[in-house]
Every structure is written in C-alpha cells, then in structure tokens.
Motif scaffolding. Structure first.
Motif, PDB file in Angstrom:
ATOM      1  N   PHE A 227       0.912  -1.151   0.115  1.00 10.85           N
ATOM      2  CA  PHE A 227       0.116   0.144  -0.329  1.00 10.85           C
ATOM      3  C   PHE A 227       1.162   1.127  -0.220  1.00 10.85           C
ATOM      4  N   TYR A 228       0.285   2.591  -1.008  1.00  9.44           N
ATOM      5  CA  TYR A 228       0.940   3.317  -0.705  1.00  9.44           C
ATOM      6  C   TYR A 228       1.139   4.519   0.622  1.00  9.44           C
ATOM      7  N   GLU A 229       1.451   4.929   1.229  1.00 10.88           N
ATOM      8  CA  GLU A 229       1.193   6.203   2.308  1.00 10.88           C
ATOM      9  C   GLU A 229       0.267   6.734   3.543  1.00 10.88           C
ATOM     10  N   ASN A 230      -0.590   6.678   1.876  1.00  9.32           N
ATOM     11  CA  ASN A 230      -2.247   7.166   2.004  1.00  9.32           C
ATOM     12  C   ASN A 230      -3.228   6.382   1.897  1.00  9.32           C
ATOM     13  N   GLY A 231      -2.535   4.863   1.699  1.00  7.92           N
ATOM     14  CA  GLY A 231      -3.079   3.936   2.482  1.00  7.92           C
ATOM     15  C   GLY A 231      -3.938   2.962   1.132  1.00  7.92           C
ATOM     16  N   GLU A 232      -3.969   3.565  -0.185  1.00 10.50           N
ATOM     17  CA  GLU A 232      -4.199   3.159  -1.453  1.00 10.50           C
ATOM     18  C   GLU A 232      -3.394   1.961  -2.073  1.00 10.50           C
TER      19      GLU A 232
END
Length: 376
Positions: A227-232
């Motif tokens: 996951f990316y840091e933004n949760g995506e």
C-alpha cells in the motif's frame, strides 16, 4: 491410538455436544458416534451415553492455521506441534516451510506422534530454517532433492515456500523466486511467498505470482509493503488479486499492521485466510499468543464472526483442496472447534507496537478431532 493429550476423552460411544451455537447464531446439538458426526438436531434433543452441555459456546469446523512453524529443533522459528495446534483450538496446521528436503521427513514423522493434523509447505532451500538466510546461496536449492521429497510425501506437501525478503535472499535477489516459479511449474504445486523488506522490490515479487499462489504477510507495515502511505493499494497488487492470488495474513512477530489492515478493509481486499505465523517466541511473548487472540484482532477491525471464522475454516480448506476440513456434515470424521466470544476489554498489539483496545475476545475451549474430545 496416538498419545492422549491434556483433557482428552476418547469417543468410543455416542457423545452429544448439547446446546451449541453455530456461527450463523443458529443453535443445535451435534451427536457423535465412534468419531463421526452421526447427526445434528435441535438444541436439547440429542441423545447419547454421554452429554456435554455447552450452552454459551460456539462450534465451527476445526480451525486451520495455514502458516505456522512447527519444527521444534529450529531456533528461533520452531515450536511443538500440539502447542500451536489442538491446545489452541486448531485441528490442522500447515507448516510454512520450516523444512526443506533435508529435514522434511523428520517434521512429518513428528506429526505422526501428535494429535494435530499436520500438512506442510516444502522450503525450496534444502536446509530450510536451519539458517534464516536459507536462500542466500543458490546451491542450497537442490532441484533433485525437491522432486524426491515431493514424490515421497505427496499426501502431506501442499506447496512450495520461498521467503523473498532481503535478510533471506541476500545477494541472490529475485533469482530464488524465478527458481521457485520453475519448480512450481514442474510439480504443479502452488507457491507460498513470504514478503518483507527490499530488495527485491515488492513489484518484482508480485509480477511472478500466479493464480492459486499464496502471498503471506500481506498486511505487513514495512516500507516495502503493498500500500502507498495514503492507504491506497499498489496497482500491481490489485493486478495480482485479479489474477487470483490467495492472501494470507501470516501475522508473526513483524508482519501485521493495524493501519495496513484498516486500509485493506476500506478497499475490500481480503479476507482470504487468517494465519498466525506462530512459533515459540511469539506464542509466549507475543504479539501472536494464540490463534484466538489473532482472530480477536479481526473482530476489532469490524469483520463479522462469520467472516473471521470462515477465514480459518472453509476458506483455508478450499485452498488446501480438502473441503471436508471446512464443514460440519453428517457422516464426516469429527473435526470441530468449540469456542466462546466474550465481552470485555482486551489489549491488542500489532507488529509495529501499536496498541488498540478491543471489546470482544474469542477463546478456544476445545476440539473434537477424529475420536477424541480435547479441552484447550
């Protein structure tokens, strides 16, 4: 008959497990005769020589832990089979590559001396977890020994294990996974792939996974996660899910993050199988402790009891191609887990040290396996 473990009662006559709740909240009695499910009837209606009143208890098919380390000789990643099996309410464990071809015979022989059903992934490195950098030297991947072990233990080996993270592969990089992919093709066995710190990058790993392969530690919070840091979720991760990979929690000491798990739930990713990655250290000292403790974390995350229990019963049984392990059906050999769901505060800690407070906890109370009722 195997040695009797703590609290065991041999089921030589008809036994009634009375006033149980199923995970769909229906209630009933389960009648057992000579180790098989004779019939399921309305609560309080079952008749037999011995009746055990289990009012307030749930029942499911026996819990399955798809990722454990059950070879006690190896340190740190080892433990006693029944300690992480029936004593925790788990009737079937799958050792996740503790042993390669050098020691798989010893692991499976130990399984015959215990009550818990034991299956195994074969580590593609012949030395297995004798060392924790078992893929750092490619000569430890012995093609002929892999083939011989699979042929000899075809009824117990369910797949091939490759731990693909920097501390394991060293300078071998992604090459062990290419070799694993070829071995998978030759044997028609799926892979279980451990992910962790880079290199290799997670995108390189995902590109080599196929339908039916198990991606374990998918909720880890390391920098090389899914996951990316933004949760995506990474697009490569979504592509792999579309291809049909199987997602396995593999909680362990360092591979579960509440933040990542919450991101996965927001994006409707999983829940395929919950597994513990349990071994002596994280059983005694945490953050794993037990299968029930890990399942309680997923109740905290907002999954229903049915979703949580399916992840350690029918979902795991279906992946193993042993559907009988994930059902309660008249005529089948008894394979049951009895547990409670209790209110009250429970402290939950992830692998990053983050603490949460749950309001419900699952407690394993016993199993019925083959011809024994065993209290946890």
């Amino acid at each position: 008959m195997k040695g009797l473990v703590r609290g065991g009662i041999f089921l030589e006559r008809q036994l009634v497990l009375q006033n149980l709740k199923f995970v769909n909240e229906e209630e009933g009695d389960i009648v057992l005769r000579e180790g098989k499910i004779s019939h399921v009837t309305a609560p309080g209606k079952g008749q037999g020589e011995k009746v055990i009143d289990l009012t307030g208890h749930y029942v499911s098919s026996g819990w399955i832990d798809l990722h454990v380390h059950a070879f006690p000789e190896f340190d740190p990643y080892g433990d006693q089979i029944d300690e992480i099996g029936v004593k925790q309410g788990v009737t079937t464990i799958v050792d996740a590559g503790s042993c390669g071809a050098d020691r798989i015979a010893d692991l499976l022989a130990d399984g015959e001396r215990n009550e818990t059903n034991l299956l195994a992934f074969l580590n593609i490195s012949r030395i297995g977890l004798e060392r924790v950098d078992e893929l750092s030297r490619l000569e430890w991947i012995d093609h002929d020994k892999v083939m011989q072990a699979i042929q000899q233990y075809a009824d117990k080996i369910v797949g091939l294990k490759a731990r693909i993270s920097s501390s394991v592969v060293g300078e071998s990089g992604i090459e062990p996974l290419h070799i694993a992919r070829q071995l998978s093709s030759e044997t028609s066995l799926p892979l279980m792939v451990h992910i962790g710190s880079a290199p290799p990058k997670i995108e390189e790993v995902l590109a080599l996974l196929k339908k039916g392969d198990v991606l374990t530690h998918y909720l880890n919070g390391k920098s090389n996660n899914l996951f990316y840091e933004n949760g995506e979720p990474l697009p490569e991760f979504l592509d792999a899910i579309q291809r049909g990979i199987h997602l396995d929690v593999g909680h362990g000491t360092a591979s579960f993050s509440f933040n990542v798990a919450e991101a996965a739930k927001r994006h409707h990713i999983g829940l395929h199988t919950i597994s513990t990655d349990i071994y002596r250290g994280n059983r005694i000292n945490g953050p794993v402790f037990s299968m029930a403790h890990i399942l309680s974390k997923f109740l905290y995350l907002g999954y229903t009891l049915e979703e949580v229990i399916a992840s350690v019963t029918s979902h795991a049984a279906d992946w193993l191609k042993r559907p009988e392990l994930g059902r309660i059906q008249v005529g089948d050999t008894a394979n049951l887990t009895i547990f409670t769901v209790e209110g009250g505060s429970i402290e939950l800690i992830d692998s990053q040290g983050e603490k949460r407070t749950g309001e419900k906890k699952i407690n394993a109370k016993g199993v019925v396996i083959r011809d024994e009722f065993i209290k946890c």
